[in-house]
Design a protein around this motif. Structure first.
Motif: not given
Length: 127
Positions: A12-20
């Motif tokens: 979840g963290y990596s996906r949010k980071t990519r979205e940001r």
């Protein structure tokens, strides 16, 4: 481990980071497009009062799409804006004379004969 829990991990963290990161890249590309279009407007406007009106109209167009959150729509708007900018770019943009490409860039007159250049100014021998 002493650092456990400090650094977030997981999928979840990596996906949010990519979205940001994608969101930041879109904001950057919109900012660059706006700035390029604004600078190009200066080439088309002969007087400042004309430029101010054109800049205000352009700002309204950008502000009208500020609320869009769909990523595909944002990508399409950016692509349309870049295509419109490339279509309406000025064929002979204004270049500051002393900037690269300007009429005075690297233009130095030849010194008159009899004048020599002293490279060690201030250190010459005083006899």
């Amino acid at each position: 481990m002493p650092y456990e829990g400090i650094y977030p991990t997981g999928v979840g963290y990596s996906r949010k980071t990519r979205e940001r990161e994608r969101e930041r890249e879109r904001e950057r590309s919109v900012r660059i497009l706006y700035r390029r279009a604004l600078k190009d407007t200066l080439n088309w406007a002969v007087h400042r009062h004309l430029f101010y009106q054109d800049a205000s109209d352009m700002r309204e167009k950008f502000e009208a799409n500020k609320h869009v959150e769909d990523l595909d729509t944002i990508d399409r708007l950016i692509a349309d804006g870049e295509a419109r900018h490339n279509k309406w770019r000025h064929p002979d943009p204004y270049i500051v004379p002393w900037a690269p490409g300007g009429s005075k860039f690297t233009r130095n007159p030849v010194p008159p004969s009899g004048i020599e250049i002293i490279y060690d100014y201030g250190r010459e021998d005083n006899d």
